[in-house]
Design an enzyme around this catalytic site. Sequence first.
Site, PDB file in Angstrom:
ATOM      1  N   HIS A 256       1.876   4.355  -3.016  1.00  0.00           N
ATOM      2  CA  HIS A 256       1.833   5.814  -2.877  1.00  0.00           C
ATOM      3  C   HIS A 256       3.151   6.441  -3.344  1.00  0.00           C
ATOM      4  O   HIS A 256       3.166   7.384  -4.139  1.00  0.00           O
ATOM      5  CB  HIS A 256       1.620   6.206  -1.408  1.00  0.00           C
ATOM      6  CG  HIS A 256       0.239   5.994  -0.900  1.00  0.00           C
ATOM      7  ND1 HIS A 256      -0.895   6.387  -1.582  1.00  0.00           N
ATOM      8  CD2 HIS A 256      -0.209   5.446   0.268  1.00  0.00           C
ATOM      9  CE1 HIS A 256      -1.965   6.087  -0.876  1.00  0.00           C
ATOM     10  NE2 HIS A 256      -1.579   5.509   0.254  1.00  0.00           N
TER      11      HIS A 256
ATOM     12  N   HIS B 148       0.835  -1.212   0.000  1.00  0.00           N
ATOM     13  CA  HIS B 148       0.000   0.000   0.000  1.00  0.00           C
ATOM     14  C   HIS B 148       0.866   1.257   0.000  1.00  0.00           C
ATOM     15  O   HIS B 148       0.677   2.167  -0.816  1.00  0.00           O
ATOM     16  CB  HIS B 148      -0.910  -0.033   1.233  1.00  0.00           C
ATOM     17  CG  HIS B 148      -1.824   1.133   1.348  1.00  0.00           C
ATOM     18  ND1 HIS B 148      -3.170   1.061   1.057  1.00  0.00           N
ATOM     19  CD2 HIS B 148      -1.603   2.420   1.738  1.00  0.00           C
ATOM     20  CE1 HIS B 148      -3.728   2.236   1.256  1.00  0.00           C
ATOM     21  NE2 HIS B 148      -2.800   3.084   1.677  1.00  0.00           N
ATOM     22  N   GLU B 149       1.824   1.314   0.918  1.00  0.00           N
ATOM     23  CA  GLU B 149       2.633   2.530   1.060  1.00  0.00           C
ATOM     24  C   GLU B 149       3.612   2.692  -0.099  1.00  0.00           C
ATOM     25  O   GLU B 149       3.862   3.819  -0.544  1.00  0.00           O
ATOM     26  CB  GLU B 149       3.378   2.494   2.398  1.00  0.00           C
ATOM     27  CG  GLU B 149       2.468   2.402   3.612  1.00  0.00           C
ATOM     28  CD  GLU B 149       1.445   3.522   3.666  1.00  0.00           C
ATOM     29  OE1 GLU B 149       1.786   4.669   3.309  1.00  0.00           O
ATOM     30  OE2 GLU B 149       0.295   3.248   4.044  1.00  0.00           O
TER      31      GLU B 149
END
Length: 228
Positions: free
Chosen positions: A27, A23-24
């Site tokens: 980003h 997820h990170e």
Amino acid sequence: MDLEIILRFFARTLTLLLVIPIHESAHALVAKWFGDDTAERAGRISLNPMDHFDPVGSILMVLTGFGWAKPVPINPVRMKKFRAGIALTALAGPVSNILAAFVSALVYAILLCTETGYEAAISSAITPMSCVIMLLQYLFQVNIGLAIFNLIPIPPLDGYNVLSYFTPAKVDRWFHQHQREISMIFFIVIIGITYIPSRLNPLYYARSFVADLLWDCVKWIPKLRWGY
């Protein structure tokens, strides 16, 4: 403690270690694509969970299935397209979770084509294959839960930055002026997600809709093997 409870806790923890970095990193990677390498220089394009660890958010993830990681640093001024860059960088996290959930469902469906996988899925016995099945189920559920949770349009969640692409600057100013109240709303939402019964929780219905949609994409695979 019951062995199944221990296995479920282990599966949640392992899921956390696998899901948060994806997820990170999503980003950080999209921010880089738009010209901002702030997150990359901070070491946030990484599959090492410790690079993204947030104590409170990670504990909540293990206990409730919802949580957050250490915020990914971005510098919108360095982005080629300011508003689109912010929105798509924010959207990348939930999209990565949906893709990870799809991959989990796909592997699960393929395992159901094997006799060992099928028996593990319908049996209550604890076997190595049943542990793999359980992990895939948690990966599927937690990734969808994270995607839906992070799309709630209130700070500091990703949904707020996605929404900001469509709203005028005065809306952003209003959010900044009411950060204290919004923070209270944020924690109320977390409590609500944890304790409100499923039938009264709109996020439950959103999760169920996405889960059904993804499973519909792969459920034909075991039918090729078993015919039903």
